[in-house]
Design a protein around this motif. Structure first.
Motif, PDB file in Angstrom:
ATOM      1  N   PRO A  47       0.833  -1.206   0.000  1.00 21.83           N
ATOM      2  CA  PRO A  47       0.000   0.000   0.000  1.00 21.83           C
ATOM      3  C   PRO A  47       0.869   1.258   0.000  1.00 21.83           C
ATOM      4  O   PRO A  47       1.853   1.347   0.729  1.00 21.83           O
ATOM      5  N   GLY A  48       0.518   2.209  -0.841  1.00 20.12           N
ATOM      6  CA  GLY A  48       1.264   3.465  -0.868  1.00 20.12           C
ATOM      7  C   GLY A  48       2.650   3.303  -1.447  1.00 20.12           C
ATOM      8  O   GLY A  48       2.970   2.313  -2.116  1.00 20.12           O
ATOM      9  N   LEU A  49       3.501   4.285  -1.168  1.00 18.10           N
ATOM     10  CA  LEU A  49       4.869   4.259  -1.676  1.00 18.10           C
ATOM     11  C   LEU A  49       5.708   3.222  -0.933  1.00 18.10           C
ATOM     12  O   LEU A  49       5.610   3.109   0.292  1.00 18.10           O
ATOM     13  N   PRO A  50       6.528   2.470  -1.650  1.00 12.82           N
ATOM     14  CA  PRO A  50       7.356   1.459  -0.981  1.00 12.82           C
ATOM     15  C   PRO A  50       8.462   2.092  -0.158  1.00 12.82           C
ATOM     16  O   PRO A  50       8.997   3.145  -0.520  1.00 12.82           O
ATOM     17  N   THR A  51       8.797   1.451   0.933  1.00  6.84           N
ATOM     18  CA  THR A  51       9.924   1.890   1.749  1.00  6.84           C
ATOM     19  C   THR A  51      11.222   1.333   1.155  1.00  6.84           C
ATOM     20  O   THR A  51      11.202   0.518   0.223  1.00  6.84           O
ATOM     21  N   ALA A  53      13.147  -0.737   2.597  1.00 12.88           N
ATOM     22  CA  ALA A  53      13.133  -2.176   2.871  1.00 12.88           C
ATOM     23  C   ALA A  53      12.295  -2.917   1.827  1.00 12.88           C
ATOM     24  O   ALA A  53      12.661  -4.018   1.392  1.00 12.88           O
ATOM     25  N   ASP A  54      11.171  -2.315   1.420  1.00  8.86           N
ATOM     26  CA  ASP A  54      10.336  -2.933   0.382  1.00  8.86           C
ATOM     27  C   ASP A  54      11.090  -3.021  -0.939  1.00  8.86           C
ATOM     28  O   ASP A  54      11.040  -4.051  -1.632  1.00  8.86           O
ATOM     29  N   LEU A  55      11.784  -1.945  -1.294  1.00  6.10           N
ATOM     30  CA  LEU A  55      12.539  -1.932  -2.550  1.00  6.10           C
ATOM     31  C   LEU A  55      13.651  -2.978  -2.538  1.00  6.10           C
ATOM     32  O   LEU A  55      13.880  -3.666  -3.538  1.00  6.10           O
ATOM     33  N   ARG A  56      14.326  -3.087  -1.411  1.00 10.09           N
ATOM     34  CA  ARG A  56      15.401  -4.070  -1.303  1.00 10.09           C
ATOM     35  C   ARG A  56      14.855  -5.493  -1.402  1.00 10.09           C
ATOM     36  O   ARG A  56      15.417  -6.332  -2.112  1.00 10.09           O
ATOM     37  N   LEU A  57      13.751  -5.742  -0.699  1.00  9.32           N
ATOM     38  CA  LEU A  57      13.136  -7.069  -0.762  1.00  9.32           C
ATOM     39  C   LEU A  57      12.663  -7.379  -2.178  1.00  9.32           C
ATOM     40  O   LEU A  57      12.851  -8.496  -2.682  1.00  9.32           O
ATOM     41  N   GLY A  58      12.051  -6.387  -2.841  1.00 13.24           N
ATOM     42  CA  GLY A  58      11.580  -6.594  -4.208  1.00 13.24           C
ATOM     43  C   GLY A  58      12.716  -6.880  -5.171  1.00 13.24           C
ATOM     44  O   GLY A  58      12.588  -7.744  -6.055  1.00 13.24           O
ATOM     45  N   ALA A  59      13.835  -6.182  -5.012  1.00 11.07           N
ATOM     46  CA  ALA A  59      14.981  -6.402  -5.897  1.00 11.07           C
ATOM     47  C   ALA A  59      15.542  -7.814  -5.735  1.00 11.07           C
ATOM     48  O   ALA A  59      15.867  -8.486  -6.716  1.00 11.07           O
ATOM     49  N   VAL A  60      15.644  -8.258  -4.484  1.00 11.14           N
ATOM     50  CA  VAL A  60      16.153  -9.614  -4.233  1.00 11.14           C
ATOM     51  C   VAL A  60      15.188 -10.651  -4.799  1.00 11.14           C
ATOM     52  O   VAL A  60      15.606 -11.655  -5.401  1.00 11.14           O
ATOM     53  N   ALA A  61      13.883 -10.418  -4.611  1.00 11.94           N
ATOM     54  CA  ALA A  61      12.888 -11.349  -5.133  1.00 11.94           C
ATOM     55  C   ALA A  61      12.945 -11.414  -6.655  1.00 11.94           C
ATOM     56  O   ALA A  61      12.843 -12.500  -7.248  1.00 11.94           O
ATOM     57  N   CYS A  62      13.128 -10.261  -7.309  1.00 15.71           N
ATOM     58  CA  CYS A  62      13.245 -10.246  -8.768  1.00 15.71           C
ATOM     59  C   CYS A  62      14.462 -11.047  -9.229  1.00 15.71           C
ATOM     60  O   CYS A  62      14.394 -11.775 -10.230  1.00 15.71           O
TER      61      CYS A  62
END
Length: 303
Positions: A47-51, A53-62
């Motif tokens: 929800p809303g803009l990613p933090t 930590a969210d960006l880092r988790l998303g990059a690793v998941a990608c």
């Protein structure tokens, strides 16, 4: 045996050439679309803009999803090397040309799958790892080995694996699979048959030579065109689901309607007045349709 001895061995390839061959095994354009769809699921799950930590988790998941998807593509190249060699659009692949040994391709696929699975398990969450591994098995084994050579409905049934990326992205960010992720899954699942059958229509002779029971080969051009158009109509309804469920607003709805009508228009023309050129345009528009549809979801999410 004697002929093998008398044949000179090819000169060893330079490292950059060998790397290009392994890179080609991963089907980079296909994997890019997979990672893009997974990233859409990730963004919509937050929800809303990613933090940060969210960006880092998303990059690793990608990264993890890219590795496993590349492994599945490489395994597909290994299994279908004979088929690929008989088709113009795939005859250039290193496995089809015999530039890579079977053991090299298999080892490469196994290493990518193991590395991607470890990244997802250790740095994302076990659910995402198991879902991604199940997608690997679904595509590389169930679809490639079993369904594709046996039934003209291979694309329909096997499309479940191709529709998983948004679910993987959602699971990576939330540790669960929500209804929103399943709606995204449904959209790609319904999009896959008209996308691939449009390609198969103008590549029908390639598929005929390959021996694969693609729908235009087994049921003919006219029947396939009708199926493409009918799937487009069902897809149009499926693309409205994000708005109906409440995960998007009027901006996405407007984009979904315009893109859906455009896709159906291509399908109608393809059904009523076929040409190879129109089938190519329909295939290309299908890629534009999915990309712009998900882009609209992203824009809508932040407005």
């Amino acid at each position: 045996m004697s002929s093998e001895i008398s044949t000179p061995s090819p000169a060893p390839l330079a490292l950059p050439s060998r790397l290009r061959q392994f890179h080609a095994l991963t089907k980079p354009k296909v994997v890019q679309l997979i990672v893009f769809c997974a990233a859409i699921g990730m963004v919509l799950a937050v929800p809303g803009l990613p933090t940060w930590a969210d960006l880092r988790l998303g990059a690793v998941a990608c990264l993890g999803i890219w590795l496993v998807a590349g492994a599945a593509a490489a395994f597909n190249c290994l299994v279908e090397k004979g088929i690929d060699a008989r088709m113009k659009r795939t005859a250039w692949r290193p496995t089809a040309k015999g530039e890579l040994a079977d053991w090299q391709t298999l080892l490469f696929s196994a290493l990518l799958c193991a590395a991607g699975s470890w990244v997802l398990y250790a740095w994302v969450n076990p659910l995402t790892m198991w879902l991604t591994f199940a997608t690997f098995v679904g595509y590389a084994v169930v679809y490639t080995v079993i369904l594709k050579p046996l039934t003209p409905q291979n694309i329909v049934i096997g499309g479940a694996s191709g529709a998983m990326p948004p679910v993987l992205g959602w699971a990576a960010m939330t540790g669960s699979v929500g209804p929103e992720a399943l709606i995204l899954f449904l959209i790609i699942f319904l999009w896959t048959p008209p996308h691939f059958w449009a390609l198969a229509l103008y590549r029908v002779e390639d598929y005929r030579r390959s021996g694969l029971p693609m729908l235009p080969v087994t049921h003919g051009n006219a029947f396939t065109r009708l199926q493409v158009f009918l799937y487009m109509l069902v897809l149009f309804a499926g693309c409205l689901m994000p708005f109906v469920y409440g995960m998007s607003s009027w901006l996405y709805l407007a984009a979904a309607v315009v893109l859906g009508l455009g896709f159906c228009w291509y399908g109608w023309r393809l059904w009523r007045d076929y040409s190879d050129a129109l089938a190519r345009k329909t295939f290309r528009f299908s890629l534009l349709h999915l990309s712009l549809l998900f882009a609209a979801l992203l824009v809508d999410h932040y407005l």
